[in-house]
Design an enzyme around this catalytic site. Structure first.
Site, short mmCIF file in Angstrom:
data_model
loop_
_atom_site.label_atom_id
_atom_site.label_comp_id
_atom_site.label_asym_id
_atom_site.label_seq_id
_atom_site.Cartn_x
_atom_site.Cartn_y
_atom_site.Cartn_z
N HIS A 169 8.75 1.51 -6.65
CA HIS A 169 9.97 1.76 -7.17
C HIS A 169 10.03 3.53 -7.42
CE1 HIS A 169 11.12 -2.16 -9.02
NE2 HIS A 169 10.11 -2.33 -8.69
N ASP A 381 12.73 11.31 -8.84
CA ASP A 381 12.98 10.19 -9.52
C ASP A 381 13.02 9.14 -8.43
OD1 ASP A 381 13.37 8.21 -11.50
OD2 ASP A 381 14.80 9.45 -12.61
C1 GDG Z 1 11.39 3.59 -12.84
C2 GDG Z 1 11.57 4.52 -11.71
C3 GDG Z 1 13.66 3.52 -10.80
C4 GDG Z 1 16.67 3.86 -21.59
N1 GDG Z 1 16.68 4.11 -22.55
C5 GDG Z 1 16.74 3.17 -23.54
C6 GDG Z 1 16.96 2.11 -22.43
N2 GDG Z 1 16.67 2.65 -21.07
C7 GDG Z 1 16.68 1.86 -19.98
C8 GDG Z 1 17.82 2.29 -19.19
C9 GDG Z 1 17.19 1.95 -17.73
C10 GDG Z 1 15.93 2.22 -17.93
O1 GDG Z 1 15.52 2.11 -19.32
C11 GDG Z 1 15.38 3.31 -17.25
O2 GDG Z 1 15.27 3.27 -15.96
P1 GDG Z 1 15.33 4.61 -14.80
O3 GDG Z 1 15.43 4.10 -13.57
O4 GDG Z 1 16.14 5.50 -15.38
O5 GDG Z 1 13.62 5.10 -15.21
P2 GDG Z 1 12.20 4.72 -15.15
O6 GDG Z 1 11.97 3.85 -16.47
O7 GDG Z 1 11.45 5.83 -14.95
O8 GDG Z 1 12.32 3.52 -14.09
C12 GDG Z 1 13.04 4.86 -11.57
C13 GDG Z 1 13.21 2.42 -11.65
O9 GDG Z 1 11.89 2.45 -11.96
C14 GDG Z 1 13.58 1.20 -11.13
O10 GDG Z 1 13.20 1.03 -9.90
O11 GDG Z 1 14.87 3.80 -10.93
O12 GDG Z 1 13.05 6.08 -10.68
O13 GDG Z 1 10.92 5.88 -12.40
O14 GDG Z 1 17.52 0.66 -17.42
O15 GDG Z 1 19.07 1.24 -19.54
N3 GDG Z 1 17.33 0.63 -22.58
C15 GDG Z 1 17.41 0.44 -24.12
N4 GDG Z 1 17.16 1.39 -25.35
C16 GDG Z 1 17.20 2.87 -24.62
O16 GDG Z 1 17.00 3.72 -25.73
N5 GDG Z 1 17.50 -0.68 -24.58
#
Ligand code: GDG
Length: 473
Positions: A169, A381
């Site tokens: 990921h 990222d």
């Molecule tokens: C890893 C990789 C890759 C965020 N704030 C709240 C909340 N979120 C949720 C978002 C989103 C998730 O968290 C964050 O996903 P990201 O992809 O932006 O980042 P990582 O957590 O670092 O994820 C990344 C991912 O895996 C998938 O392969 O894209 O690059 O680092 O879904 O919606 N959810 C809630 N409250 C919040 O305040 N409920």
């Protein structure tokens, strides 16, 4: 075996649940996240199994809770127990203080500690032993992410004759960087023990191939545009690029609901007569939040007509707060936001609204809908799902995405987003101003492009791509 015949056997560090106490009773709740939303229908349909750490200690009656929850969900959850000291070394140590920063190109944050490496091996070995206990002949084994790179290696040691799939990921670093890790060959060789490896971008896959060529000279590599093959010790390992995505319709439909419209209205009611620029990130130094604050400050310096007419809303979700670098980052954010607000605030206008907390889904989508601009500027990222979620929630079709060129999502979204280098504060400040003055026509044209791309390539497509590519080999 076709996709629908396969019983999925998913392995990840964490199970997709949160175990806690509510009203003096142990409770299991699903954790949020695109992966579980996307996989759940398939898991239910073919009664799959999900193996991982439940995230709690022995005080909870884990087996009993998981059995009950599994019956309700129609797929099976199985736990791997990890002790506190293992969490410290395997998870916080090697996973999050070695692999995580190194794979995000941030060598300065890395520690290379042999004890952590030993624990990482030990826990990966335990995961492998659990897989062997539970696996059936019709299972499709799909192991996820950087905490579990060596599971295939230990499964091979156990002589488990399994076809093994893996998805990374996070990014895969350039060879020069990976070379710094004392256990670099074990990591690359360990990944080659899988039969099918998935990366988020072609860039990650090419970096991996370069490492294979440099560190495992006996391997031979054949490259194709989206897929490559490595031959090693009589085996063929397939490498593919599969950018992960979101459930577009789920975000679009929920964002259009009255509940979210009310939440969005509430956001703007409290911050009236100004454009809102949104940042949403886990607390993580890879997400470029201090740089974003500085770029926003630079925009205020350079473009005084922004004063009183724009605010940055930055939501930071607490994460890994037991790792010292994450605590330090929190201090930096507190100080920077205070300094910038002290410098620019006027009566009735605060430039940065910074919240350090997790939002519920309605609130999150309320912010996605209410904010005219999303400013997503990770230093690096794997993908960045927030960028895709923001666009899918822009049901009025006129939000603006400013996106880092170092997010995996850049490959798919660069046609509609304003692209920035997060290290370039001038350039990012200019992009903020460009978003502020952008015409409605251009906003709509760009957002249509973005939403079309995400709708076509949603998370369902991601799963199908991965499973079908495996079948094709
Ligand atoms: C890893 C990789 C890759 C965020 N704030 C709240 C909340 N979120 C949720 C978002 C989103 C998730 O968290 C964050 O996903 P990201 O992809 O932006 O980042 P990582 O957590 O670092 O994820 C990344 C991912 O895996 C998938 O392969 O894209 O690059 O680092 O879904 O919606 N959810 C809630 N409250 C919040 O305040 N409920």
């Amino acid at each position: 075996m076709t996709e629908s015949d396969r019983k999925l056997f998913i392995v990840s560090n964490r199970l997709p649940i949160i175990i806690g106490v509510e009203d003096d009773q142990w409770k299991v709740n699903p954790s949020s996240g695109g992966l579980i939303t996307a996989l759940a229908p398939l898991m239910k349909k073919n009664h799959g199994t999900w193996l991982g750490w439940p995230g709690c200690g022995p005080e909870a009656p884990v087996e009993e809770l998981l059995e009950k929850y599994s019956r309700e969900q129609e797929y099976t959850l199985k736990s791997v127990a990890i002790t506190d000291v293992e969490v410290e070394h395997y998870y916080r140590g090697f996973s999050n203080q070695t692999i995580w920063p190194l794979f995000h190109d941030l060598l300065g944050y890395c520690s290379f500690d042999a004890e952590n490496w030993n624990y990482y091996n030990r826990v990966n070995e335990r995961f492998a032993a659990e897989v062997v206990k539970l696996i059936g002949p019709d299972h499709f084994v799909w192991i996820h992410d950087y905490q579990l790179i060596l599971v295939a290696h230990y499964l091979r040691e156990l002589k488990a004759n399994l076809h093994l799939n893996f998805f990374l990921h996070i990014p895969f670093p350039a060879c020069d960087l990976l070379q710094r890790m004392p256990w670099r060959s074990e990591i690359v060789y360990g990944l080659l023990q899988y039969d099918h490896l998935g990366f988020q971008t072609n860039h990650d896959r090419r970096n991996f191939i370069q490492c294979v060529k440099t560190m495992i000279p006996e391997a031979s590599v054949k490259g194709y545009r989206q897929q490559s093959e490595v031959r090693l010790e009589g085996r063929t390992i397939k490498l593919g690029t599969y950018p992960i995505s979101i459930d577009f319709h789920e975000f679009n439909d929920f964002a259009a609901s009255k509940e979210v419209a009310d939440a969005a209205w509430f956001v703007h009611e409290n911050l009236p007569s100004r454009k809102l620029v949104l940042g949403v990130d886990r607390l993580d130094y890879t997400k470029g939040i201090p740089e974003r604050f500085l770029a926003f400050e630079r925009a205020l310096e350079k473009y005084p007509d922004l004063h009183r007419h724009i605010s940055l809303v930055q939501i930071v979700v607490p994460s890994r707060t037991k790792v010292p670098e994450y605590r330090d980052l929190k201090e930096v954010l507190d100080t920077l936001s205070g300094r910038i607000n002290g410098r620019f605030s006027r009566q009735g206008w605060v430039p940065i609204h910074y919240m350090f907390r997790e939002l519920n889904r309605t609130q999150l989508l309320g912010y996605y809908r209410a904010c005219e601009v999303a400013l997503i500027t990770p230093l690096r990222d794997g993908m960045n799902l927030v960028a895709k979620e923001y666009c899918a929630s822009s049901v009025e079709n006129d939000g603006i995405l400013i996106l880092s060129e170092f997010a995996g999502a850049a490959d798919q979204l660069q046609k509609g987003a304003l692209m920035v280098n997060p290290y370039d504060l001038e350039g990012t400040a200019d992009a903020i101003y460009a978003a502020f003055v952008m015409t409605e026509e251009e906003r709509r044209r760009r957002m249509r492009t973005l939403r079309g791309e995400i709708r076509r390539n949603d998370v369902q497509r991601w799963i199908e791509w991965f499973l079908k590519s495996d079948e094709g080999g």
